[in-house]
Design an enzyme around this catalytic site. Structure first.
Site, PDB file in Angstrom:
ATOM      1  N   LYS A  54       1.005  -1.108   0.447  1.00 53.85           N
ATOM      2  CA  LYS A  54      -0.133  -0.057   0.038  1.00 53.85           C
ATOM      3  C   LYS A  54       0.931   0.526  -0.335  1.00 53.85           C
ATOM      4  O   LYS A  54       0.588   2.191  -0.848  1.00 53.85           O
ATOM      5  CB  LYS A  54      -0.989  -0.283   0.982  1.00 53.85           C
ATOM      6  CG  LYS A  54      -1.828  -1.140   1.572  1.00 53.85           C
ATOM      7  CD  LYS A  54      -2.738  -1.082   2.521  1.00 53.85           C
ATOM      8  CE  LYS A  54      -3.608  -2.396   2.257  1.00 53.85           C
ATOM      9  NZ  LYS A  54      -4.502  -2.573   3.528  1.00 53.85           N
ATOM     10  N   GLN A  98      -4.422  -1.369   9.468  1.00 54.59           N
ATOM     11  CA  GLN A  98      -4.316  -2.746   8.335  1.00 54.59           C
ATOM     12  C   GLN A  98      -4.952  -3.342  10.062  1.00 54.59           C
ATOM     13  O   GLN A  98      -4.376  -3.942  11.337  1.00 54.59           O
ATOM     14  CB  GLN A  98      -2.251  -2.520   8.836  1.00 54.59           C
ATOM     15  CG  GLN A  98      -2.539  -4.398   8.145  1.00 54.59           C
ATOM     16  CD  GLN A  98      -3.210  -4.165   6.947  1.00 54.59           C
ATOM     17  OE1 GLN A  98      -2.963  -3.502   5.533  1.00 54.59           O
ATOM     18  NE2 GLN A  98      -3.720  -5.769   6.133  1.00 54.59           N
ATOM     19  N   ASP A 121     -11.375   2.953   3.687  1.00 56.87           N
ATOM     20  CA  ASP A 121     -11.343   1.655   3.900  1.00 56.87           C
ATOM     21  C   ASP A 121     -12.898   1.230   3.112  1.00 56.87           C
ATOM     22  O   ASP A 121     -12.792   0.061   3.024  1.00 56.87           O
ATOM     23  CB  ASP A 121     -10.700   0.466   4.696  1.00 56.87           C
ATOM     24  CG  ASP A 121      -9.541  -0.569   5.031  1.00 56.87           C
ATOM     25  OD1 ASP A 121      -9.353  -0.085   3.590  1.00 56.87           O
ATOM     26  OD2 ASP A 121      -8.897  -0.431   5.199  1.00 56.87           O
TER      27      ASP A 121
END
Ligand code: NAP
Length: 305
Positions: A54, A98, A121
């Site tokens: 990412k 994460q 997200d």
């Protein structure tokens, strides 16, 4: 018959190229670039490799990127404080935490603490609520389902009026993609059936599908005779089925790929299918968040607060 392969790797490259142009346009217009923070707690090897990818992608696109690594021992309170700090930072448009987090930290509390306007997200309940309500200018769509829908559209598969069967009902894949495909709008307007472990005659449902989306996490679950000839098959499963002689994980999807290719019209491979799209859509959400912030457009999430 040999199915057309829908390459997530190629589609990701195209999307990232589009986003790079948007970043240039943003820089020219506002002298700013999208800001993304990736928060990694601990050193779980899979999480480290996801975060690294990412970060690399964000940097390649010219984002202002902060990789904030925290020790496994960080308290829930300290992590909540950190998130609040980024919520208040005007140069940060996307906050990624994460998952999974260590057991002493509530993932729910952490997700709920992220400003929905920076929840790129798409996991915050405000954004999930907007996704259910539908409409063009809602919150952020969760990245894997958004990537699946984008692949279906870019592959040229007709969705309007199509029978879509989704295998799996998780909150991150099955449920959202089933809702999204049934909405009014681009890449949707489908008639959707969601199936799971309690479904009677799974195979029979799958055989009706013009578009079969499989997110079960069971290697080889879908057999070739479960596929309608000519159907588009999206295999979301990522299963480690062995280790190569060089120590690399051997991955397989939920569909018997080689045999399915003889029946399906279009199909995604594993790896190289849905996986690369998830990261592309994450970057797309971040660029969108930056535009919203710079143009003072309150997102639907903002209106809800
Ligand atoms: P999950 O939370 O474990 O959910 C799996 C779903 O599949 C559940 O709803 C389960 O039904 C259903 N299921 C499992 N076995 C089944 C069977 N034999 N017959 C019918 N339904 C069955 O998994 P997930 O998080 O959605 O992930 C699914 C797969 O996608 C995994 O392999 C994961 O690694 C992969 N994935 C890939 C990406 C990507 O970016 N490529 C992203 C996310 C996930 P019940 O609800 O009845 O238990």
């Amino acid at each position: 018959m040999s199915a057309e392969i829908i390459s997530g790797t190629e589609m990701r490259a195209a999307i990232l190229e589009e986003l790079a142009s948007e970043v240039e346009a943003m820089k020219a217009k506002y002298g700013k670039v999208p800001g993304l923070v990736t928060i990694l707690v601990g050193e779980n090897p899979a999480s480290v490799s996801y975060v690294t990818l990412k970060v690399k992608t964000a940097l390649k696109l010219g984002f202002h990127e902060i990789q904030d690594n925290q020790p496994e021992s960080i308290t829930e309170e300290a992590l909540l404080d950190l998130i609040e700090q980024y919520n208040q930072d005007p140069n940060i448009h996307g906050i990624l935490v994460q998952l999974p987090l260590p057991k002493h930290i509530s993932e729910e509390k952490i997700i709920y603490a992220i400003d929905p306007d920076k929840d790129v997200d798409g996991f915050h309940p405000v954004n999930l609520g907007r996704m259910v309500i539908g409409g063009e200018d809602g919150g952020f769509l969760p990245c894997t389902p958004a990537g699946i829908q984008e692949m279906i559209v870019r592959s040229g598969t007709e969705t309007s009026g199509a029978e879509v069967v989704v295998v799996g009902r998780s909150n991150i894949v099955g449920k959202p993609i089933a809702i999204m495909m049934g909405q009014k709008g681009r890449g949707a307007n489908s008639t959707v059936t969601m199936v799971h472990t309690r479904t009677r005659d799974l195979a029979e449902h799958c055989r009706r599908a013009d578009i079969l989306i499989v997110a079960a996490g069971v290697p080889g679950l879908v057999k070739p005779d479960w596929i309608k000839p000519g159907a588009t098959v999206i295999d979301v499963g990522v299963n480690r089925v062995g280790t190569s002689s060089t120590g690399k994980a051997i991955l397989s999807g939920d569909v018997d790929f080689a045999e399915a290719c003889k029946v399906a019209g279009k199909i995604t491979p594993v790896p190289g299918g849905v996986g690369p799209m998830t990261i592309a859509l994450l970057m797309k959400n971040t660029v969108r968040s930056a535009w919203m912030a710079l143009e003072n457009k309150s997102s639907a999430a903002y209106v809800c607060r």
